[in-house]
Design a protein around this motif. Structure first.
Motif, short mmCIF file in Angstrom:
data_model
loop_
_atom_site.label_atom_id
_atom_site.label_comp_id
_atom_site.label_asym_id
_atom_site.label_seq_id
_atom_site.Cartn_x
_atom_site.Cartn_y
_atom_site.Cartn_z
N LEU A 115 0.82 -1.21 0.00
CA LEU A 115 0.00 0.00 0.00
C LEU A 115 0.85 1.26 0.00
N GLY A 116 2.06 1.17 0.54
CA GLY A 116 2.93 2.34 0.55
C GLY A 116 3.39 2.75 -0.83
N GLN A 117 3.34 1.84 -1.79
CA GLN A 117 3.79 2.15 -3.15
C GLN A 117 2.62 2.49 -4.08
N LEU A 118 1.40 2.57 -3.54
CA LEU A 118 0.26 2.87 -4.40
C LEU A 118 0.36 4.26 -5.01
N VAL A 171 -13.93 -1.17 -11.15
CA VAL A 171 -13.44 -2.38 -10.48
C VAL A 171 -13.59 -2.13 -8.98
N LEU A 172 -14.38 -2.96 -8.31
CA LEU A 172 -14.66 -2.80 -6.89
C LEU A 172 -14.30 -4.08 -6.16
N ALA A 173 -13.39 -3.95 -5.20
CA ALA A 173 -12.94 -5.11 -4.41
C ALA A 173 -13.13 -4.81 -2.93
N ARG A 174 -13.59 -5.81 -2.20
CA ARG A 174 -13.77 -5.72 -0.75
C ARG A 174 -13.00 -6.86 -0.09
N LEU A 175 -12.12 -6.52 0.82
CA LEU A 175 -11.31 -7.51 1.52
C LEU A 175 -11.45 -7.31 3.02
N PRO A 176 -11.69 -8.39 3.79
CA PRO A 176 -11.69 -8.26 5.25
C PRO A 176 -10.33 -7.80 5.73
N MET A 177 -10.34 -6.83 6.63
CA MET A 177 -9.07 -6.29 7.12
C MET A 177 -8.57 -7.16 8.27
N VAL A 178 -7.36 -7.67 8.10
CA VAL A 178 -6.72 -8.51 9.10
C VAL A 178 -5.44 -7.83 9.52
N ASN A 179 -5.27 -7.64 10.82
CA ASN A 179 -4.06 -7.00 11.31
C ASN A 179 -2.85 -7.88 11.07
N ALA A 180 -1.77 -7.25 10.72
CA ALA A 180 -0.53 -8.01 10.49
C ALA A 180 -0.04 -8.61 11.78
N GLU A 212 -7.26 8.60 -3.90
CA GLU A 212 -8.04 9.14 -2.80
C GLU A 212 -8.10 8.10 -1.69
N VAL A 213 -7.75 8.50 -0.47
CA VAL A 213 -7.71 7.59 0.68
C VAL A 213 -8.69 8.10 1.73
N ALA A 214 -9.57 7.22 2.21
CA ALA A 214 -10.53 7.55 3.25
C ALA A 214 -10.24 6.69 4.47
N GLY A 215 -10.34 7.30 5.66
CA GLY A 215 -10.07 6.57 6.88
C GLY A 215 -8.59 6.53 7.20
N PHE A 216 -8.25 5.84 8.25
CA PHE A 216 -6.86 5.74 8.69
C PHE A 216 -6.26 4.42 8.18
N PRO A 217 -5.11 4.49 7.53
CA PRO A 217 -4.49 3.25 7.02
C PRO A 217 -4.22 2.26 8.15
N ARG A 218 -4.41 1.00 7.84
CA ARG A 218 -4.17 -0.10 8.79
C ARG A 218 -2.86 -0.82 8.44
N ASP A 219 -2.33 -1.50 9.43
CA ASP A 219 -1.14 -2.32 9.22
C ASP A 219 -1.60 -3.71 8.77
N LEU A 220 -1.67 -3.91 7.47
CA LEU A 220 -2.17 -5.16 6.91
C LEU A 220 -1.02 -6.10 6.57
N PRO A 221 -1.31 -7.40 6.47
CA PRO A 221 -0.25 -8.35 6.07
C PRO A 221 0.31 -8.02 4.69
N GLU A 222 1.57 -8.40 4.48
CA GLU A 222 2.24 -8.08 3.22
C GLU A 222 1.52 -8.71 2.03
N GLY A 223 1.02 -9.96 2.22
CA GLY A 223 0.32 -10.62 1.12
C GLY A 223 -0.93 -9.87 0.71
N GLN A 224 -1.67 -9.35 1.69
CA GLN A 224 -2.89 -8.61 1.39
C GLN A 224 -2.55 -7.27 0.74
N GLN A 225 -1.49 -6.64 1.20
CA GLN A 225 -1.06 -5.39 0.58
C GLN A 225 -0.64 -5.62 -0.87
N LEU A 226 0.07 -6.72 -1.12
CA LEU A 226 0.46 -7.03 -2.49
C LEU A 226 -0.77 -7.28 -3.36
#
Length: 391
Positions: free
Chosen positions: A268-271, A381-390, A285-299
């Motif tokens: 997400l840091g390279q988006l 393109v709309l994607a929804r992913l459950p947020m899992v803390n790293a 455009e980013v809404a909300g506070f970024p979360r610390d997600l697992p690297e695989g989910q960020q990829l």
């Protein structure tokens, strides 16, 4: 030593059975000679045979023991021969121990029903043998029965142990097959992941190179400086694509299996860099506070955005613009990429794998994705992913 002998006997079952019977056969043949030389008592009704007769009877009792793969037939033949011996009133021989050997084989190799039937037949044989005795007693029958039942129980125990060991071997083989299958599945999944990575990297960079090359061709005569800048962009994009391809293809080479790749995966840091460097004019455009997600989910999010921008570049038409929205405010991470291109009027590639790859990436994390033209025009393109803390 005993382990080697047991392993050899399991590999060579029939020769081992023959070797086990030979000592008993030799002993019975030796003992048959004194039986032939003994004269029956005066007034005895027992039938006296010659040496050849005793040897033939011993052979008839011992030879069926070689039918190791047919224990029921072997026991039946030995029992019938013993019954014929009793009818002819021939005195018991050492070879009659073959009944007990055959009984053990039935208890060892057959079901409990057949083993019980064989035990009852052997008990009947003990009773018939004592009928011809001068003064049979219950103690003599009990002693003979104890001997028969002991042999029978030993065979049942060996049968239970054999089935238990076979079950252990079967479970070990099944576990080994499942382990190999899991390894193959893991290798296939890894290769599929690398294939998706290659598709995303190559499709995005090659699409950028094609657009830049087309722009350089148009500006070559009217604006040489702009054409030169486009050619430099093509060169930079091509080098980046080659470096990424070498990194991914190197994973597939067996001779480089021990090579460790310390290059961090994009996340997400390279988006912002991805959106800013895209050939499609786009904004993030980013809404909300970024979360610390697992690297695989960020990829996965990074590749979804990359593939969506690539599709906008290929199908959106000239002058297309895109908006990338990342929403952290809800229970799910929402990724939306929209463009103002041709939408439903855009041609579709029949051999494209981009949407399949995006669905696989989202499915790995229990999410959902949709890709369709918008009613107001363009594509979404709309994607929804459950947020899992790293971890």
């Amino acid at each position: 030593m005993f382990g080697r002998v047991r392993a050899w006997s399991r590999r060579h079952e029939k020769p081992a059975a023959t070797l086990r019977v030979l000592p008993l056969a030799a002993l019975c043949a030796i003992l048959a000679i004194p039986y032939a030389s003994m004269q029956p008592p005066v007034g005895s009704t027992s039938t006296h045979l010659s040496v050849a007769g005793y040897l033939a009877l011993s052979a008839a009792l011992l030879l069926p023991l070689l039918w190791r793969d047919r224990p029921i037939a072997s026991f039946a033949v030995v029992s019938l021969v013993s019954f014929g011996q009793w009818v002819l009133q021939v005195a018991p021989l050492p070879a009659n121990l073959a009944v007990l050997v055959a009984l053990w084989a039935v208890a060892y190799r057959c079901s409990f029903r057949w083993a019980l039937a064989a035990c009852l037949v052997a008990e009947l044989g003990v009773f018939l043998a004592l009928v011809n005795w001068d003064t049979p007693t219950f103690g003599m029958f009990f002693s003979g029965s104890i001997f028969v039942v002991t042999i029978w129980l030993t065979g049942l125990y060996a049968n239970t142990r054999r089935r238990y060991l076979e079950g252990l071997e079967e479970r070990a083989e099944r576990a080994e097959r499942e382990r190999d299958q899991q390894a193959r599945m893991a290798a296939a999944a890894e290769r599929a992941r690398i294939a998706r990575e290659l598709h995303d990297v190559v499709a995005h960079n090659v699409s950028v190179m094609v657009v830049q090359a087309d722009g350089a061709g148009y500006a070559l005569d009217t604006d040489p400086e702009q054409a030169r800048l486009a050619v430099k962009a093509i060169s930079k994009t091509g080098r980046a694509a080659l470096a990424e391809m070498r990194r991914l293809v190197g994973v597939l080479r067996e001779d480089e299996a021990t090579t460790i790749d310390y290059t961090p995966q994009p996340g997400l840091g390279q988006l912002e860099e991805l959106v800013r460097g895209s050939a499609v004019p786009a904004r993030l455009e980013v809404a909300g506070f970024p979360r610390d997600l697992p690297e695989g989910q960020q990829l996965a999010v990074y590749r979804i955005v990359q593939e969506a921008l690539t599709n906008a570049l290929k199908h959106g038409g000239p002058g297309v613009r895109a908006v990338v929205e990342i929403d952290y405010s809800g229970p799910e991470l929402v990724v939306r990429v929209t463009d103002d291109g041709r939408g439903a009027a855009a041609p579709r590639s029949p051999d494209g794998h981009g949407l399949i790859g995006m669905r696989e990436r989202v499915g790995m994390y229990g999410g959902a994705i949709s890709a369709a033209p918008r009613q107001s025009g363009g594509f979404e393109v709309l994607a929804r992913l459950p947020m899992v803390n790293a971890a």
